[in-house]
Scaffold this motif. Structure first.
Motif, PDB file in Angstrom:
ATOM      1  N   MET A   1      40.504  36.440  36.728  1.00 12.49           N
ATOM      2  CA  MET A   1      40.834  37.492  37.674  1.00 12.49           C
ATOM      3  C   MET A   1      42.342  37.680  37.690  1.00 12.49           C
ATOM      4  N   ASN A   2      42.789  38.921  37.801  1.00 12.15           N
ATOM      5  CA  ASN A   2      44.186  39.267  37.877  1.00 12.15           C
ATOM      6  C   ASN A   2      44.832  38.525  39.050  1.00 12.15           C
ATOM      7  N   LYS A   3      46.009  37.938  38.850  1.00 11.94           N
ATOM      8  CA  LYS A   3      46.683  37.128  39.869  1.00 11.94           C
ATOM      9  C   LYS A   3      46.960  37.929  41.147  1.00 11.94           C
ATOM     10  N   VAL A   4      47.402  39.189  41.010  1.00 15.04           N
ATOM     11  CA  VAL A   4      47.694  40.014  42.187  1.00 15.04           C
ATOM     12  C   VAL A   4      46.418  40.250  42.987  1.00 15.04           C
ATOM     13  N   ILE A   5      45.342  40.605  42.295  1.00 14.32           N
ATOM     14  CA  ILE A   5      44.067  40.822  42.969  1.00 14.32           C
ATOM     15  C   ILE A   5      43.601  39.518  43.601  1.00 14.32           C
ATOM     16  N   ASP A   6      43.750  38.401  42.888  1.00 15.37           N
ATOM     17  CA  ASP A   6      43.330  37.100  43.391  1.00 15.37           C
ATOM     18  C   ASP A   6      44.060  36.774  44.696  1.00 15.37           C
ATOM     19  N   ASP A   7      45.354  37.048  44.769  1.00 17.97           N
ATOM     20  CA  ASP A   7      46.114  36.793  45.988  1.00 17.97           C
ATOM     21  C   ASP A   7      45.624  37.666  47.139  1.00 17.97           C
ATOM     22  N   GLU A   8      45.330  38.922  46.857  1.00 18.74           N
ATOM     23  CA  GLU A   8      44.873  39.847  47.886  1.00 18.74           C
ATOM     24  C   GLU A   8      43.492  39.476  48.408  1.00 18.74           C
ATOM     25  N   LEU A   9      42.644  38.936  47.549  1.00 22.24           N
ATOM     26  CA  LEU A   9      41.264  38.640  47.921  1.00 22.24           C
ATOM     27  C   LEU A   9      41.021  37.145  48.062  1.00 22.24           C
ATOM     28  N   GLY A  11      39.821  33.839  48.956  1.00 24.83           N
ATOM     29  CA  GLY A  11      38.647  33.434  49.709  1.00 24.83           C
ATOM     30  C   GLY A  11      37.459  34.357  49.522  1.00 24.83           C
ATOM     31  N   ALA A  12      37.647  35.460  48.800  1.00 23.89           N
ATOM     32  CA  ALA A  12      36.526  36.384  48.573  1.00 23.89           C
ATOM     33  C   ALA A  12      35.600  35.816  47.512  1.00 23.89           C
ATOM     34  N   GLU A  13      34.319  36.092  47.672  1.00 22.42           N
ATOM     35  CA  GLU A  13      33.328  35.652  46.702  1.00 22.42           C
ATOM     36  C   GLU A  13      32.727  36.861  46.017  1.00 22.42           C
ATOM     37  N   GLY A  14      32.237  36.657  44.822  1.00 21.52           N
ATOM     38  CA  GLY A  14      31.577  37.727  44.095  1.00 21.52           C
ATOM     39  C   GLY A  14      30.519  37.150  43.184  1.00 21.52           C
ATOM     40  N   ILE A  15      29.617  38.023  42.748  1.00 22.32           N
ATOM     41  CA  ILE A  15      28.591  37.605  41.801  1.00 22.32           C
ATOM     42  C   ILE A  15      28.559  38.614  40.660  1.00 22.32           C
ATOM     43  N   ILE A  16      28.209  38.140  39.480  1.00 23.82           N
ATOM     44  CA  ILE A  16      28.071  39.015  38.324  1.00 23.82           C
ATOM     45  C   ILE A  16      26.618  38.959  37.887  1.00 23.82           C
ATOM     46  N   ASN A  28      20.320  36.314  44.531  1.00 22.15           N
ATOM     47  CA  ASN A  28      21.711  35.858  44.586  1.00 22.15           C
ATOM     48  C   ASN A  28      22.343  36.065  45.958  1.00 22.15           C
ATOM     49  N   GLY A  29      21.522  36.377  46.961  1.00 29.50           N
ATOM     50  CA  GLY A  29      21.989  36.429  48.343  1.00 29.50           C
ATOM     51  C   GLY A  29      22.938  37.560  48.675  1.00 29.50           C
ATOM     52  N   VAL A  30      22.750  38.714  48.045  1.00 29.54           N
ATOM     53  CA  VAL A  30      23.673  39.820  48.277  1.00 29.54           C
ATOM     54  C   VAL A  30      23.703  40.252  49.743  1.00 29.54           C
ATOM     55  N   ASP A  34      29.659  40.049  53.430  1.00 29.93           N
ATOM     56  CA  ASP A  34      30.183  40.891  54.507  1.00 29.93           C
ATOM     57  C   ASP A  34      30.193  42.361  54.113  1.00 29.93           C
ATOM     58  N   GLY A  35      30.297  42.630  52.840  1.00 29.59           N
ATOM     59  CA  GLY A  35      30.329  44.003  52.349  1.00 29.59           C
ATOM     60  C   GLY A  35      30.152  44.034  50.850  1.00 29.59           C
ATOM     61  N   VAL A  36      29.705  45.180  50.355  1.00 31.69           N
ATOM     62  CA  VAL A  36      29.501  45.353  48.921  1.00 31.69           C
ATOM     63  C   VAL A  36      30.122  46.680  48.513  1.00 31.69           C
TER      64      VAL A  36
END
Length: 192
Positions: A1-9, A11-16, A28-30, A34-36
């Protein structure tokens, strides 16, 4: 993940997964998220099927990006709310038009035509070390300081909050007030 995006998010989780497979989304518990955000603006079928799956699973806070008005109409027809659809081309046009009409030089984040959300950095010395109240910047029906960013921290403003040099104010204000606020807070000229 891009470092800038990683800093902004942080604690955020995602699934692929294949989001057109409703069972995979459910397994996968979508619905626990909190939001999609559905970002298939260039693939109409995937966007619509994914959004439909999320709605059928009663997922909360689904926001979809639509490529154009036709795409938006389809998302509305399957049950997504008007406020949950973003059409980037239209938003960009609104921002550019607002900046041109009101001769605004500062960065505009969002606009609904009457109100603008923007950031203004405090560089005007007469504002330094004064409270919001002393600067006559208290909340009104015409504008509101939503938050203040200072040294990487977010401050929720109160009338007695002291403003510092290089504070970044997130402001929500009537379009016709932005230039005055820019001049008052940063002493930058807003004339092209």
């Amino acid at each position: 993940m891009n470092k800038v995006i990683d800093d902004e998010l942080n604690g955020a989780e995602g699934i692929i997964i294949d989001s057109t497979n409703k069972q995979a989304l459910e397994n996968n518990g979508v619905t626990q998220f909190d939001g999609v955000l559905v970002c298939y603006e260039n693939n109409l079928e995937t966007s619509v099927v994914t959004t439909l799956n999320l709605l059928e699973l009663e997922t909360e806070n689904v926001v979809a990006i639509a490529k154009n008005e036709r795409h938006k109409k389809i998302l509305l027809a399957i049950g997504l709310g008007e406020q949950d659809i973003v059409v980037p081309g239209i938003l960009t046009g609104q921002v550019v038009a607002t900046k041109s009409i009101f001769d605004i030089e500062t960065d505009v984040q969002t606009t609904d035509g009457e109100f603008i959300s923007t950031k203004i950095t405090i560089t005007e010395e007469s504002i330094f070390d004064k409270t919001i109240d002393e600067c006559n910047l208290n909340q009104s029906k015409d504008f509101n300081i939503i938050q203040i960013k200072r040294n990487g921290k977010t401050i929720l403003p109160e009338p007695d909050t002291i403003l510092k040099e290089n504070d970044i104010l997130m402001i929500y204000a009537k379009s016709n007030l932005i230039n005055d606020l820019v001049l008052k807070l940063s002493n930058e000229t807003s004339i092209n």
